[in-house]
Design a protein around this motif. Structure first.
Motif, PDB file in Angstrom:
ATOM      1  N   LEU A 117     -51.543  58.438  -2.966  1.00  0.00           N
ATOM      2  CA  LEU A 117     -50.398  59.350  -3.118  1.00  0.00           C
ATOM      3  C   LEU A 117     -49.353  58.668  -3.990  1.00  0.00           C
ATOM      4  O   LEU A 117     -48.899  57.567  -3.674  1.00  0.00           O
ATOM      5  CB  LEU A 117     -49.792  59.677  -1.750  1.00  0.00           C
ATOM      6  CG  LEU A 117     -50.722  60.217  -0.667  1.00  0.00           C
ATOM      7  CD1 LEU A 117     -49.933  60.592   0.581  1.00  0.00           C
ATOM      8  CD2 LEU A 117     -51.500  61.429  -1.153  1.00  0.00           C
ATOM      9  N   GLY A 174     -49.947  64.099  -5.897  1.00  0.00           N
ATOM     10  CA  GLY A 174     -48.487  63.996  -6.058  1.00  0.00           C
ATOM     11  C   GLY A 174     -48.083  63.640  -7.475  1.00  0.00           C
ATOM     12  O   GLY A 174     -46.896  63.476  -7.777  1.00  0.00           O
ATOM     13  N   MET A 222     -48.657  67.623  -9.061  1.00  0.00           N
ATOM     14  CA  MET A 222     -47.628  68.373  -8.327  1.00  0.00           C
ATOM     15  C   MET A 222     -47.522  69.808  -8.827  1.00  0.00           C
ATOM     16  O   MET A 222     -47.276  70.725  -8.052  1.00  0.00           O
ATOM     17  CB  MET A 222     -46.268  67.691  -8.487  1.00  0.00           C
ATOM     18  CG  MET A 222     -45.811  66.810  -7.375  1.00  0.00           C
ATOM     19  SD  MET A 222     -46.526  66.997  -5.769  1.00  0.00           S
ATOM     20  CE  MET A 222     -45.567  68.265  -5.003  1.00  0.00           C
ATOM     21  N   PHE A 275     -49.733  71.903  -6.901  1.00  0.00           N
ATOM     22  CA  PHE A 275     -49.876  71.534  -5.490  1.00  0.00           C
ATOM     23  C   PHE A 275     -50.021  72.748  -4.573  1.00  0.00           C
ATOM     24  O   PHE A 275     -50.827  72.729  -3.634  1.00  0.00           O
ATOM     25  CB  PHE A 275     -48.697  70.668  -5.023  1.00  0.00           C
ATOM     26  CG  PHE A 275     -48.859  70.182  -3.614  1.00  0.00           C
ATOM     27  CD1 PHE A 275     -49.812  69.218  -3.294  1.00  0.00           C
ATOM     28  CD2 PHE A 275     -48.082  70.707  -2.582  1.00  0.00           C
ATOM     29  CE1 PHE A 275     -49.983  68.778  -1.985  1.00  0.00           C
ATOM     30  CE2 PHE A 275     -48.253  70.268  -1.268  1.00  0.00           C
ATOM     31  CZ  PHE A 275     -49.205  69.295  -0.976  1.00  0.00           C
ATOM     32  N   ARG A 332     -53.063  72.736  -2.078  1.00  0.00           N
ATOM     33  CA  ARG A 332     -52.635  72.344  -0.728  1.00  0.00           C
ATOM     34  C   ARG A 332     -53.726  72.516   0.332  1.00  0.00           C
ATOM     35  O   ARG A 332     -53.994  71.616   1.131  1.00  0.00           O
ATOM     36  CB  ARG A 332     -51.398  73.162  -0.347  1.00  0.00           C
ATOM     37  CG  ARG A 332     -50.878  72.890   1.039  1.00  0.00           C
ATOM     38  CD  ARG A 332     -49.834  73.920   1.420  1.00  0.00           C
ATOM     39  NE  ARG A 332     -48.569  73.755   0.726  1.00  0.00           N
ATOM     40  CZ  ARG A 332     -47.604  72.891   1.101  1.00  0.00           C
ATOM     41  NH1 ARG A 332     -47.784  72.136   2.152  1.00  0.00           N
ATOM     42  NH2 ARG A 332     -46.482  72.814   0.426  1.00  0.00           N
ATOM     43  N   SER A 379     -44.204  58.977  -4.311  1.00  0.00           N
ATOM     44  CA  SER A 379     -44.950  60.242  -4.260  1.00  0.00           C
ATOM     45  C   SER A 379     -44.061  61.310  -3.614  1.00  0.00           C
ATOM     46  O   SER A 379     -44.151  62.486  -3.924  1.00  0.00           O
ATOM     47  CB  SER A 379     -46.253  60.088  -3.470  1.00  0.00           C
ATOM     48  OG  SER A 379     -45.992  59.685  -2.139  1.00  0.00           O
ATOM     49  N   LEU A 438     -43.625  65.415  -3.339  1.00  0.00           N
ATOM     50  CA  LEU A 438     -44.100  65.911  -2.042  1.00  0.00           C
ATOM     51  C   LEU A 438     -42.983  65.833  -1.010  1.00  0.00           C
ATOM     52  O   LEU A 438     -42.096  64.981  -1.105  1.00  0.00           O
ATOM     53  CB  LEU A 438     -45.271  65.042  -1.561  1.00  0.00           C
ATOM     54  CG  LEU A 438     -46.543  65.060  -2.418  1.00  0.00           C
ATOM     55  CD1 LEU A 438     -47.435  63.873  -2.061  1.00  0.00           C
ATOM     56  CD2 LEU A 438     -47.298  66.371  -2.211  1.00  0.00           C
ATOM     57  N   ASP A 492     -45.517  67.418   3.845  1.00  0.00           N
ATOM     58  CA  ASP A 492     -46.741  67.579   3.038  1.00  0.00           C
ATOM     59  C   ASP A 492     -47.652  66.372   3.267  1.00  0.00           C
ATOM     60  O   ASP A 492     -48.863  66.507   3.483  1.00  0.00           O
ATOM     61  CB  ASP A 492     -46.409  67.636   1.527  1.00  0.00           C
ATOM     62  CG  ASP A 492     -45.673  68.902   1.123  1.00  0.00           C
ATOM     63  OD1 ASP A 492     -45.809  69.915   1.840  1.00  0.00           O
ATOM     64  OD2 ASP A 492     -44.971  68.863   0.094  1.00  0.00           O
TER      65      ASP A 492
END
Ligand SMILES: NC(=[NH2+])NCCC[C@H](N)C(=O)O
Length: 432
Positions: free
Chosen positions: A274, A311, A333, A336, A340, A363, A380, A384
């Motif tokens: 991350l 991230g 990102m 994301f 997810r 991250s 993030l 998350d």
């Protein structure tokens, strides 16, 4: 023309020496947010971008440095004296900064002007003593956990206060004690979200820090230092069921840590990484061990089967090319919300030795974790990360939390608490 040729030749002569790096930068981590240090470090790294050079080159290099300084001085002296030259003050300021740095490292070199064998012997003793303390603490903690019984895997903290491979600020060297303080801070309690007790040694122990500054202070170069980090990780793993949970330090430490985990387990791992950055440059600012290059080293070494980077929101073309080259699974990102669901239901580590988790505190969005060197908006949320970690299926064989920079934290230590909570929840994930 002749002057330029002279400068060029001097630089060529200076390239083969890596010694200046070791001796010059040994105390630099200890300076708070040293902007000049940052720039001159970049400059010198470019100059001395070479590893393992012969110690016999020192005399030549030393002369070359005098020569370079004098050459610059004579070349620019008309600018110092000419009131019409607009560049004069800045050239002068730069020269005096360089001069002061020069004096600093001549002192170091002169004090080092003793037989190589003597230095090496001393360095070996210091390294051995450092490893002995980690070995004995790991042994004791391992014995304790085994005597209590019932633990298959248990997290053990190992601090690696190393910040000099950062490309910007160097504060992550100061992180491990701040994270420990926050883990045990009375504002919270020692129970993790899913109910593990951190006060139980079967869940969490601590084997202390690799004395990075003390080792560098003896002139030990980075290649060797990284081996000491790997060796320390292996000492923890030696004591089954302890598993290393490493407190950084800048991100350069993930390379020696993952290398040790993979070598000790005898095979590849899957890595969940991350970060705001992919950290996969071939070398960054000439530094092979840079915190921006650790994942290139890991992938080249063949220590990972899969590398998932989550991230990511600051990536250059070289970073993208390297991701392709290494077959990285890149989760940026900007996509994301789409990714997810997949990321919150990961299953990793099957068919390999297990899962390694590397969390760069940057991250997180800087709104959650401002205490990092590389503030990168759009990251993030803490939840998350929790969702990804809590739901991950896999055997976690090691982890790190890196790049927390206490020198950039809020006065009440908000990011220290965030880093500590990452460590606490990773502990819960490792322990079983
Ligand atoms: N581990 C990190 N914080 N890495 C940051 C690297 C930053 C570097 N300037 C880049 O372009 O990627």
């Amino acid at each position: 023309m002749a002057v330029y040729l002279q400068i060029l030749l001097t630089w060529v002569y200076m390239f083969p020496s890596s010694e200046y790096r070791g001796w010059h930068f040994q105390f630099m981590d200890l300076k708070p947010q040293d902007k000049h240090g940052c720039h001159s470090k970049t400059f010198l790294r470019t100059l001395f971008n070479c590893h393992g050079a012969a110690i016999g080159k020192r005399a030549l290099t030393q002369c070359s440095f005098y020569w370079l300084t004098l050459t610059f001085f004579f070349h620019f002296q008309h600018s110092f004296s000419s009131p019409l030259s607009p560049s004069a003050p800045s050239v002068f300021v730069k020269m005096s900064v360089l001069g002061r740095r020069g004096i600093h490292y001549f002192q170091k070199l002169n004090s080092a002007n003793i037989p190589t064998a003597l230095i090496e012997k001393g360095q070996n003793r210091v390294i051995e003593a450092s490893l002995t303390l980690i070995r004995e603490r790991a042994k004791l903690k391992g014995e304790l956990v085994r005597a209590l019984g019932g633990a298959v895997a248990s997290a053990s903290l190992l601090g690696v206060p190393l910040g000099h491979n950062s490309s910007f600020l160097q504060g992550p060297a100061f992180a491990p004690p701040r994270i420990r303080e926050a883990i045990w801070c009375g504002s919270t309690n020692p129970t993790t979200e899913e109910g593990k007790e951190l006060t139980d040694p079967r869940v969490l122990t601590d084997v202390g820090d690799v004395p990075v500054q003390e080792i560098r202070d003896c002139g030990v170069d980075d290649e060797r230092l990284m081996k000491v980090v790997s060796e320390s990780v292996k000492l923890v793993m030696e004591e089954d069921p302890l598993r290393p949970l490493v407190l950084g330090g800048d991100h350069s430490i993930s390379y020696p840590v993952v290398r040790a985990v993979s070598e000790k387990l005898g095979g590849q791992v899957d890595i969940l990484h991350l970060d705001a950055h992919p950290d996969n440059y071939d070398a960054y600012e000439g530094n092979y061990f840079s915190h921006a290059s650790s994942f290139a080293r890991i992938m080249e070494g063949g220590y990972a089967r899969r590398l998932l980077q989550v991230g990511i929101r600051s990536i250059s073309q070289e970073g993208r090319d390297q991701c392709k080259r290494f077959g990285v699974e890149l989760y940026e990102m900007r996509t994301f919300s789409r990714d997810r669901e997949y990321l919150e239901n990961l299953k990793l580590g099957e068919g390999v030795k297990g899962v390694y988790i590397s969390i760069d505190v940057d991250s997180l969005d800087p709104a959650f974790a401002p205490g990092v060197s590389h503030i990168e908006p759009g990251g993030l949320s803490f939840r998350d990360i929790m969702n990804i970690i809590h739901n991950l299926k896999g055997d976690i064989v090691g982890a790190d939390v890196v790049e927390f920079n206490p020198q950039r934290d809020t006065v009440d230590g908000m990011t220290a608490m965030v880093a500590a909570k990452l460590v606490r929840e990773l502990t819960a994930k490792i322990a079983k």
